[in-house]
Motif scaffolding. Sequence first.
Motif, short mmCIF file in Angstrom:
data_model
loop_
_atom_site.label_atom_id
_atom_site.label_comp_id
_atom_site.label_asym_id
_atom_site.label_seq_id
_atom_site.Cartn_x
_atom_site.Cartn_y
_atom_site.Cartn_z
N ARG A 48 -7.32 -2.36 9.22
CA ARG A 48 -6.19 -3.17 8.76
C ARG A 48 -4.99 -2.29 8.48
O ARG A 48 -3.85 -2.72 8.62
CB ARG A 48 -6.55 -3.95 7.49
CG ARG A 48 -7.47 -5.13 7.68
CD ARG A 48 -7.56 -5.96 6.41
NE ARG A 48 -6.32 -6.64 6.11
CZ ARG A 48 -5.48 -6.29 5.15
NH1 ARG A 48 -5.75 -5.25 4.36
NH2 ARG A 48 -4.37 -6.97 4.92
N ALA A 49 -5.24 -1.08 8.06
CA ALA A 49 -4.16 -0.18 7.69
C ALA A 49 -3.42 0.30 8.93
O ALA A 49 -3.97 0.37 10.03
CB ALA A 49 -4.71 1.01 6.92
N GLN A 99 4.88 -7.97 7.31
CA GLN A 99 3.41 -7.86 7.32
C GLN A 99 2.93 -6.57 6.67
O GLN A 99 1.76 -6.45 6.32
CB GLN A 99 2.87 -7.93 8.75
CG GLN A 99 3.09 -6.69 9.59
CD GLN A 99 2.32 -6.71 10.89
OE1 GLN A 99 1.10 -6.87 10.89
NE2 GLN A 99 3.02 -6.55 12.00
N TRP A 100 3.82 -5.59 6.50
CA TRP A 100 3.43 -4.28 5.99
C TRP A 100 3.89 -4.03 4.56
O TRP A 100 4.96 -4.49 4.16
CB TRP A 100 4.02 -3.17 6.88
CG TRP A 100 3.56 -3.16 8.29
CD1 TRP A 100 4.30 -3.44 9.40
CD2 TRP A 100 2.24 -2.84 8.76
NE1 TRP A 100 3.53 -3.31 10.53
CE2 TRP A 100 2.26 -2.95 10.17
CE3 TRP A 100 1.05 -2.48 8.13
CZ2 TRP A 100 1.14 -2.71 10.95
CZ3 TRP A 100 -0.06 -2.25 8.92
CH2 TRP A 100 -0.02 -2.36 10.31
N THR A 122 -2.08 -3.80 -2.15
CA THR A 122 -1.10 -4.59 -1.41
C THR A 122 -1.14 -6.05 -1.83
O THR A 122 -2.19 -6.56 -2.23
CB THR A 122 -1.35 -4.49 0.10
OG1 THR A 122 -2.69 -4.91 0.38
CG2 THR A 122 -1.16 -3.07 0.60
N LYS A 126 -0.29 -8.89 3.09
CA LYS A 126 0.31 -7.64 3.54
C LYS A 126 -0.76 -6.59 3.85
O LYS A 126 -1.83 -6.60 3.26
CB LYS A 126 1.27 -7.08 2.48
CG LYS A 126 2.60 -7.84 2.39
CD LYS A 126 3.55 -7.15 1.44
CE LYS A 126 4.91 -7.80 1.45
NZ LYS A 126 5.66 -7.53 2.69
N ARG A 127 -0.42 -5.71 4.77
CA ARG A 127 -1.31 -4.62 5.16
C ARG A 127 -0.65 -3.29 4.76
O ARG A 127 0.57 -3.15 4.83
CB ARG A 127 -1.54 -4.65 6.66
CG ARG A 127 -2.14 -5.93 7.17
CD ARG A 127 -1.95 -6.06 8.69
NE ARG A 127 -2.61 -4.97 9.40
CZ ARG A 127 -2.42 -4.73 10.70
NH1 ARG A 127 -1.56 -5.46 11.41
NH2 ARG A 127 -3.07 -3.74 11.29
N GLU A 192 -10.94 1.68 3.98
CA GLU A 192 -11.37 1.83 5.37
C GLU A 192 -12.29 3.06 5.48
O GLU A 192 -11.95 4.06 6.13
CB GLU A 192 -10.15 2.00 6.27
CG GLU A 192 -9.09 0.94 6.10
CD GLU A 192 -9.30 -0.23 7.05
OE1 GLU A 192 -10.38 -0.31 7.68
OE2 GLU A 192 -8.38 -1.06 7.16
#
Length: 233
Positions: A48-49, A99-100, A122, A126-127, A192
Motif C-alpha cells: 500500500r505504501a 490519495q497519499w 495515515t 490515504k496511503r 509492510e
Amino acid sequence: MSRLRAERLARSAKPFLARGGPKGERCADCRLVPSHCMCALRPVLPTRAGMCLLMADIEPLKPSNTGWLIADVVADTYAFGWARTEVHPDLLALLADPQWQPYVVFPGEFVAPERVVTQVATAEGKRPLFVLLDATWPEARKMFRKSPYLNHLPVLSLQPEQLSRYHLRRSTRMDHFCTSEVGALCLELAGELRAAQALEAYLDVFTHHYLQAKHQLPVDWEGAAHLRLRGLR
C-alpha cells in the motif's frame, strides 16, 4: 530510475565511465556486470505504501546506488532529479495527490520538533508516501534546507536499533543508512513487514553480487542471502 539515468547521461558534457567487464559494460537495469546480473531475482510483492525518491544530480549514474532496489520491490515508486532552482511539476502533483499522506524521511535532530513524527499514522482513505532524499549526507542536508515545497510536510525521524549493514559506500556516521535500508525501515513502520524483509534481503543479494564482481569472484547462488530472498519472493 532508468529514465532519470538516461536524462542525466544526456546532459553530461563527457561520458560517465563506471568500471565493469572487459569493455566496461553493465546491465542497464541492475547496473552489475553481465556475469553477475541479478535481474531474475527481482521480488514482486504488493504494498500500500509508496516511495518518492528525490535524487541528487549524480546518484542515478552510480552503480552502487540502492534506490533502484526500492523501485524493484515497491510498485508505486516515483523518482525525480533534485535541483535547487526548479522543481518538477509532476513531483508537486504527486505530493498534492489526495490519495497519499507524504512523509519526508529525515533525522529529527535537524528539524523543528513540531514537524517530527516517529510513527506512521495515515487518515482513512490515504496511503503513506515516503519521500527519501537519495544522496550523500552533506547533499541530503542541503536538499532538505533548499526544498521549500517540503516544508509543510511531516518529517518521519527513524530511530532504528540496528547499525547500517551497507558496505559499498560508507557514511562518516554509523547511524546513517543507505537509501534501500531507509526504505525497508519505512515499510516496516507502515506495517509492510514482508516487503520490508524482502527489500533487506534484496540489498544483501545486491551487495554480494556487487562485491563478488568487484573482486572477480563467482556468485554464491546458494548462499544465505539468496536463500533468504528466495523464501520471501
